[in-house]
Structure formats: C-alpha cells, structure tokens
Design a protein around this motif. Structure first.
Motif, PDB file in Angstrom:
ATOM      1  N   ILE A  73      41.673  20.725  29.070  1.00 25.54           N
ATOM      2  CA  ILE A  73      41.259  21.477  30.163  1.00 25.54           C
ATOM      3  C   ILE A  73      41.975  21.147  31.415  1.00 25.54           C
ATOM      4  N   ASN A  74      42.416  19.798  31.721  1.00 29.39           N
ATOM      5  CA  ASN A  74      43.340  19.710  32.736  1.00 29.39           C
ATOM      6  C   ASN A  74      44.448  20.395  32.614  1.00 29.39           C
ATOM      7  N   LYS A  75      45.083  20.294  31.723  1.00 27.90           N
ATOM      8  CA  LYS A  75      46.281  20.929  31.423  1.00 27.90           C
ATOM      9  C   LYS A  75      46.218  22.539  31.702  1.00 27.90           C
ATOM     10  N   ILE A  76      45.241  22.875  31.150  1.00 29.93           N
ATOM     11  CA  ILE A  76      45.232  24.355  31.426  1.00 29.93           C
ATOM     12  C   ILE A  76      44.854  24.753  33.071  1.00 29.93           C
ATOM     13  N   GLY A  77      44.339  23.895  33.704  1.00 29.31           N
ATOM     14  CA  GLY A  77      44.047  24.179  35.045  1.00 29.31           C
ATOM     15  C   GLY A  77      45.372  24.209  35.922  1.00 29.31           C
ATOM     16  N   GLU A  78      46.565  23.867  35.358  1.00 28.21           N
ATOM     17  CA  GLU A  78      47.964  23.766  35.950  1.00 28.21           C
ATOM     18  C   GLU A  78      48.337  25.384  35.617  1.00 28.21           C
ATOM     19  N   PHE A  79      47.956  26.033  34.943  1.00 29.29           N
ATOM     20  CA  PHE A  79      48.631  27.238  34.400  1.00 29.29           C
ATOM     21  C   PHE A  79      48.601  28.301  35.630  1.00 29.29           C
ATOM     22  N   LYS A  80      49.964  28.364  36.191  1.00 25.74           N
ATOM     23  CA  LYS A  80      50.264  29.068  37.243  1.00 25.74           C
ATOM     24  C   LYS A  80      49.892  30.606  37.324  1.00 25.74           C
ATOM     25  N   ASN A  81      50.208  31.570  36.200  1.00 22.26           N
ATOM     26  CA  ASN A  81      49.995  32.895  36.331  1.00 22.26           C
ATOM     27  C   ASN A  81      48.550  33.329  36.455  1.00 22.26           C
ATOM     28  N   ALA A  82      47.297  32.629  36.387  1.00 20.36           N
ATOM     29  CA  ALA A  82      46.171  32.945  36.476  1.00 20.36           C
ATOM     30  C   ALA A  82      45.826  33.111  38.019  1.00 20.36           C
ATOM     31  N   THR A  83      44.968  34.251  38.258  1.00 19.32           N
ATOM     32  CA  THR A  83      44.489  34.324  39.811  1.00 19.32           C
ATOM     33  C   THR A  83      43.443  33.166  40.001  1.00 19.32           C
TER      34      THR A  83
ATOM     35  N   LYS B 103      33.029  23.640  27.385  1.00 24.37           N
ATOM     36  CA  LYS B 103      34.496  23.290  27.490  1.00 24.37           C
ATOM     37  C   LYS B 103      34.871  24.818  27.460  1.00 24.37           C
ATOM     38  N   GLU B 104      34.447  25.807  28.017  1.00 24.51           N
ATOM     39  CA  GLU B 104      35.211  27.167  28.085  1.00 24.51           C
ATOM     40  C   GLU B 104      35.716  27.281  29.194  1.00 24.51           C
ATOM     41  N   ILE B 105      36.883  27.836  29.354  1.00 28.21           N
ATOM     42  CA  ILE B 105      37.624  28.182  30.440  1.00 28.21           C
ATOM     43  C   ILE B 105      37.688  29.715  30.664  1.00 28.21           C
ATOM     44  N   ARG B 106      37.257  30.101  31.758  1.00 32.20           N
ATOM     45  CA  ARG B 106      37.350  31.497  32.120  1.00 32.20           C
ATOM     46  C   ARG B 106      38.617  31.921  33.081  1.00 32.20           C
ATOM     47  N   MET B 107      39.377  32.748  32.816  1.00 30.94           N
ATOM     48  CA  MET B 107      40.834  32.771  33.461  1.00 30.94           C
ATOM     49  C   MET B 107      40.990  34.223  33.945  1.00 30.94           C
ATOM     50  N   LYS B 108      41.139  34.328  35.251  1.00 27.64           N
ATOM     51  CA  LYS B 108      41.287  35.667  35.656  1.00 27.64           C
ATOM     52  C   LYS B 108      42.759  36.135  35.826  1.00 27.64           C
ATOM     53  N   VAL B 109      43.247  37.112  35.208  1.00 29.15           N
ATOM     54  CA  VAL B 109      44.605  37.479  35.298  1.00 29.15           C
ATOM     55  C   VAL B 109      44.902  38.812  35.785  1.00 29.15           C
ATOM     56  N   SER B 110      46.014  39.103  36.460  1.00 30.17           N
ATOM     57  CA  SER B 110      46.086  40.551  37.001  1.00 30.17           C
ATOM     58  C   SER B 110      46.562  41.562  35.792  1.00 30.17           C
ATOM     59  N   ASN B 111      47.209  41.275  34.716  1.00 34.06           N
ATOM     60  CA  ASN B 111      47.309  42.180  33.733  1.00 34.06           C
ATOM     61  C   ASN B 111      47.315  41.235  32.278  1.00 34.06           C
ATOM     62  N   SER B 112      46.598  41.368  31.505  1.00 31.82           N
ATOM     63  CA  SER B 112      46.247  40.461  30.318  1.00 31.82           C
ATOM     64  C   SER B 112      47.309  40.925  29.419  1.00 31.82           C
ATOM     65  N   ASP B 113      48.005  42.169  29.482  1.00 39.54           N
ATOM     66  CA  ASP B 113      48.869  42.545  28.251  1.00 39.54           C
ATOM     67  C   ASP B 113      50.102  41.834  28.581  1.00 39.54           C
ATOM     68  N   GLU B 114      50.615  41.730  29.959  1.00 42.87           N
ATOM     69  CA  GLU B 114      51.834  41.076  30.386  1.00 42.87           C
ATOM     70  C   GLU B 114      51.582  39.369  30.546  1.00 42.87           C
ATOM     71  N   ILE B 115      50.360  38.987  30.709  1.00 46.71           N
ATOM     72  CA  ILE B 115      50.409  37.504  31.026  1.00 46.71           C
ATOM     73  C   ILE B 115      50.173  36.771  29.333  1.00 46.71           C
ATOM     74  N   LEU B 116      49.485  37.399  28.572  1.00 37.84           N
ATOM     75  CA  LEU B 116      49.236  36.739  27.385  1.00 37.84           C
ATOM     76  C   LEU B 116      50.426  36.001  26.644  1.00 37.84           C
ATOM     77  N   PRO B 117      51.610  36.798  26.568  1.00 40.73           N
ATOM     78  CA  PRO B 117      52.753  36.041  26.034  1.00 40.73           C
ATOM     79  C   PRO B 117      53.145  34.540  26.706  1.00 40.73           C
ATOM     80  N   VAL B 118      53.056  34.730  27.968  1.00 38.96           N
ATOM     81  CA  VAL B 118      53.238  33.765  28.939  1.00 38.96           C
ATOM     82  C   VAL B 118      52.197  32.608  28.589  1.00 38.96           C
ATOM     83  N   LEU B 119      50.875  32.736  28.536  1.00 40.62           N
ATOM     84  CA  LEU B 119      50.164  32.068  28.153  1.00 40.62           C
ATOM     85  C   LEU B 119      50.259  31.453  26.981  1.00 40.62           C
ATOM     86  N   MET B 120      50.530  32.165  25.791  1.00 39.69           N
ATOM     87  CA  MET B 120      50.772  31.512  24.631  1.00 39.69           C
ATOM     88  C   MET B 120      51.633  30.532  24.464  1.00 39.69           C
TER      89      MET B 120
END
Lengths: 267, 326
Positions: B243-253, B261-278
């Motif tokens: 959870i702490n590590k995912i909190g530092e993911f920069k590409n989420a708004t 333990k569920e994380i809800r992440m808002k992103v501008s465009n999931s199609d572009e962000i998903l590869p970065v997230l993976m």
C-alpha cells in the motif's frame, strides 16, 4: 368534508365483500338476543313480579332489548379504530394522506361506516326479536317519536365509542394496543351500566357508578320508549336528560375526533 | 426552461434528533425526469413526503408549480401525483375501483374520470384485469396500478419513490418504458428517487446524489461522469508495504485507500497508464490479488462523492427483510 362519502363506501365494500365479517355481522345480533336473552332470563325467578322488577317489561327479552341495542353500538363502534390501523399497516393510509382531502374525513368515514353497520345489525336484531318465540313484546305501541329516540340513542352511543377508539387509533401503529384497551373497558362499560340489569338488582355502589355511564343512558332511553310507548311527563323528562347527556358527549367526542385527526393523523 | 420545483434550505429533523433532510436547496426544470440517487435512509423518501405535503418541514420551504409548500399544501396535493415506495392500493378493491376512489378523492368529474381511468388502464396493460381484486395482481401489475393511481388527477408533477424496488429485471425494464411513455404523453415533471444506478442512468435527464440528507452533487449523468476527470483503477493489495509503495505511483491523479486493503486510483486515461502501472508494480515487486479498470460510471460517481459503494443487492435484501418483518 371532501372524501367522506367515497371513503365510507370503500369501507363498507370491504366489509360486505369479506364473507367472514359480513356473516359475523349478521350472526352476532342473533347470538345476542337468542343466547343472551334466553340464557340470562332472570325474569323467570320473578314470576308475576316481573313487570315490577323490570321497569314494566313483560319479560326479560323486552327489558334487555334497550341494553342489547346499545351494546351493539358500543362493540361495533369500539372496533372502528382497528380499520385505521389496518390502513396504516397496509400502506393505504399513505395514499389517503397525500390526497387533497380534509384528513378528518379519513377518520370520519370509518365512524360513518361503523354506524351503517350498526344500523344493519340493529334492523336484523329487531326482526329476530319479533319473530322468535317469547321474543320482544311491544304492548303499549310505538310512535314516530319513540323510533326517533331509539335511533338517536343508538346513533349517539355509536358516535361516542367509535370516536373514542378512532382517536386512539389516529397515532397508534399496534393492533394490540387497541385490542388491549377494548378488552379492558368493554366489560366494565357493559356491566357497570343498566344495559343488562335494573339498578335494584345491582350492588348499591355499582348502581351509583352505572348512573354516570352513557351505556346506561342509552339503554334506559330505548327501554322506556319500547316498554311504555307514550311516556308520562316524568318519564319524558328522564329520557330528555339522558338524551341531552348523550348529545353533549357525542358532540364533544366528534369535535375532539375532528381536531385530533386533522392535527395528529400520521402514516 | 422555467422551474417546476424550487426547494430552498429544506430541513427535516425527526423527534429533535435525527436529521433526515439537511438544508436541501434544488431547482428542477419543468417537464424533465429528475433523479434523486441515494442509499436507503439517505433522506429521499422524507424529501418526497415533505414535497407532497405528507410531512411538515422543520425549516425551509419549497415552491411546487408556483405554490408555496407552507401555505398552499392542499393545492400542492391537488396538482401532484405520487407513487410511493410501498403499496398503497387497496387489495380488497379491483384495479378499476382503486383508480375510481383516487379520482373521487381528487374531485375529478365522474365522466372525465371514467374516460381517464380507461386510458390509464390500457396504457399499463391492466384493462383486461380491471375488475379483478388488486390483491390478485402480480407484483409488477400492482406496481403498474400504483403508477397510474398517481396519474388519475393529471398532475403537473409526478413523484416516483423507488418505483421498481424489489421487482425483477424484466418487470423493472417494463416499468421504465411505461414511465418514459407517461413523460412523453403527459409532458409532466417526474421526480424519481432510486438507489438503482442503472435506473437513474436510463431514465433521468438530470440527477442529484443525496447522502445523509444532503445534496452532494447535481448534474446530468454525463456531467457527473465527466466530473471524475478520468478512469478508475482499483487494486486489491496484500499488505501495508504494498500500500505504501503504490502510494508513490506518480502517474495517478488521485490515490485513495478504501476498505479491505483496496486502492482506488484515478487516472487520466487508463489505456495509456496501464502499461506504466504494470511496469511499476513489477519493478516494486507488488503483486495485487486483483486489478480492475473502470471507465467513468454513475457507480464510480457515487463512490467518488459519498465515499461508499451503493450496494443495491444488499439494499434489496434489507428491504425484503423489512417487508417480511412488517
């Protein structure tokens, strides 16, 4: 009062369409007069003294008639509040509260339909009382005024008790509350009155209490016109006092019902 | 467009303690279907009961078709139609008699009432069973009868309080088409409360989310979805370290920790962000139990603004339990 007639008609439709309630409504008066009038026939102990003990009545059934007519008004009136609680529990009351009608008409329609049912029972009761062997004997005739007194007394006793129990039902959501109160007060009201027995046969204290019971006023008024026909001036005076008492109480209860139901009725 | 309903600072406090409606202000345009979306107990039904004159507000006021709620209650009752959440028709009367009773209560002239009742019964396909006792109707038929009971007085505003609660999917969709045809036919304002997202999405021109008696946000379904500014990715993680590590993911708004333990992440465009997230998950040795990508939906809008999921299934169970207990 907008909505009063359609709601009364609806209530009566529900009554006569329910075979149990319609049959009970017809059988109950038969039970009253045949079973109660015969089983409690205390006049047989009085023999030739019957008219003296029973205020001039030739037999117990004739004496009892005024009491039974009153008790039908009392018992049917007491249960008029139940229908308001049913409507509340079934959700129907919610629709009625949303309608642009005077809310008192929701309650008054139940009272009115109780009165109609009471008069149907009264008519049946009279029919049976006349045709049954050793039944009702009207020896001194009956005038239009006597009939008016009889109808008014039953009408007023019906109004008094159906109003009382409708007021209770206006805010109550539980059937048990109304049944509990009905069971608690119906027997005292009936037995602490002159409905069944003349004052001379009662304990003094009970007779003193019964004097102030509206059930006594109605029973006595009906009884006097049925037994005596044309009343002497002192009898007429007694009936007048009783009828004025009933009228005052009816008006009071109806006004209270109007105020309470308009202000307090809730879904 | 002029307003059919104008609500100003309406508040209802029960027994001096429970605030069911909390300072609600709202304007609803004439001729639209307006949805009030919220969970059970959010204050929707109380609001409807106030607007239809069944309950008195603790404070505030409203104008319905120009009539003041606190002054013209009787007039308001005359020009509004209501389809409450519970069944309010009399099972001992036939469908036709129920409608006739409502017509009489609303002083609809006899001849006019008869014609209208016939049209309404045909409209909701109850004409053939009009003389049958309402208690013999199925759940869907009974609801349709309730629906037309609200229309007998040709109201200017029709309130539908959870009109499809407890009905199966087919019956619900069926009822929706009746509601649409009513709006089209009579051109009236319809206020619809519901906790079904698909219902409000399918029917309402505009909606408000109501929670704890307050209006949280209002707009069209599209506007509300757009207000999320992007897609939603939810990840179910295993421990606090992840959870702490995912909190530092920069590409989420926006990143929010939800329950379990569920994380809800808002992103501008999931199609572009998903590869970065993976790649980020792999580089940081995060192995989520599940990943879920959602495009903006009313469900997401509801979570965004109330912080909770609208659990229609649970609400239905609760309602069924409540009805059995009655």
């Amino acid at each position: 009062m907008g909505g009063l007639i359609p709601l009364t008609v609806r209530d009566l439709k529900r009554w006569y369409r329910n075979p149990v309630s319609a049959v009970v409504g017809v059988i109950q008066p038969i039970f009253w007069i045949v079973l109660f009038g015969s089983a409690f026939d205390i006049a047989k102990f009085a023999g030739a003294n019957t008219p003296a003990i029973f205020e001039g009545a030739p037999d117990y059934i004739t004496y009892l008639m005024g009491g039974i007519l009153t008790i039908i008004g009392l018992f049917t009136g007491m249960f008029s509040g139940i229908n308001i609680i049913w409507d509340r529990r079934l959700g129907i009351l919610q629709r009625l509260l949303m309608a642009p009608i005077n809310r008192a008409s929701i309650v008054f329609s139940r009272i009115l339909s109780s009165v109609v049912r009471i008069f149907i029972q009264v008519a049946i009761l009279f029919g049976i009382a006349f045709v049954m062997p050793n039944g009702l004997k009207i020896v001194n005739g009956i005038s239009i005024i006597d009939v008016v007194i009889l109808i008014s007394a039953v009408l007023m006793i019906s109004f008094i008790f159906s109003s009382l129990f409708s007021i209770i039902a206006v805010r109550t959501t539980k059937m048990e509350t109304v049944f509990g109160i009905v069971n608690l007060i119906n027997l005292p009201l009936m037995f602490a009155s002159y409905a069944m027995f003349p004052p001379d046969l009662m304990a003094t204290w009970l007779s003193n209490v019964a004097k102030y019971n509206p059930v006594s006023w109605s029973s006595q008024s009906i009884r006097m016109v049925l037994i005596h026909g044309s009343l002497t001036s002192s009898e007429a005076h007694t009936v007048l006092i009783y009828m004025l008492g009933l009228l005052a109480l009816s008006v009071f209860m109806l006004v209270m019902t109007y105020i309470v139901s308009n202000r307090e009725i809730r879904e | 467009m002029d307003n059919s309903i104008e609500i100003e600072n309406l508040t209802k406090i029960y027994s001096g303690r429970v605030t069911a409606v909390d300072n609600v202000s709202l304007k609803i345009g004439r001729g639209m279907i307006y949805g009030l979306l919220g969970q059970n107990g959010a204050g929707k039904s109380t609001l409807i009961k106030i607007l239809t004159g069944v309950l008195k507000p603790t404070s505030g006021t409203a104008r319905i078709a120009g009539n003041d709620l606190n002054k013209d209650s009787l007039k308001i009752r005359r020009i509004t139609g209501v389809v409450p959440q519970d069944l309010t028709t009399d099972g001992d009367l036939s469908g036709r008699e129920n409608l006739k009773l409502v017509a009489e209560l609303y002083d609809v002239p006899k001849k006019e009432a008869e014609e209208r009742i016939e049209v309404l019964l045909k409209m909701v396909d109850l004409y053939d069973v009009r003389n049958r006792h309402a208690s013999a109707y199925s759940g869907g038929m009974r609801k349709r009868l309730e629906l037309v009971c609200g229309l007998v007085n040709t109201p200017e505003v029709l309130f539908l309080d959870e009109p499809t609660l407890g009905l199966d999917v087919t019956t619900r969709e069926n009822l929706w088409s009746y509601i649409r045809s009513i709006q089209k036919e009579f051109k009236i304002t319809i206020i619809l409360t519901t906790h079904y997202l698909d219902e409000v999405d399918s029917l309402a021109d505009k909606l408000s989310i109501i929670d704890h008696g307050k209006i949280i946000i209002s707009g069209t379904s599209e506007e509300l979805k757009k207000s999320l500014n992007g897609d939603i990715i939810t990840l179910k993680l295993k421990n606090d370290d992840e959870i702490n590590k995912i909190g530092e993911f920069k590409n989420a708004t926006e990143i929010k920790l939800m329950e379990n333990k569920e994380i809800r992440m808002k992103v501008s465009n999931s199609d572009e962000i998903l590869p970065v997230l993976m790649k980020y998950l792999s580089d940081n040795s995060i192995s989520p139990e599940s990943i879920n990508i959602r495009k903006p939906s009313l469900d997401e809008v509801f979570i965004e603004y109330t912080g909770r999921n609208i659990n229609a299934e649970q609400e239905n169970k609760d309602y069924a339990k409540f009805m059995r207990a009655r």
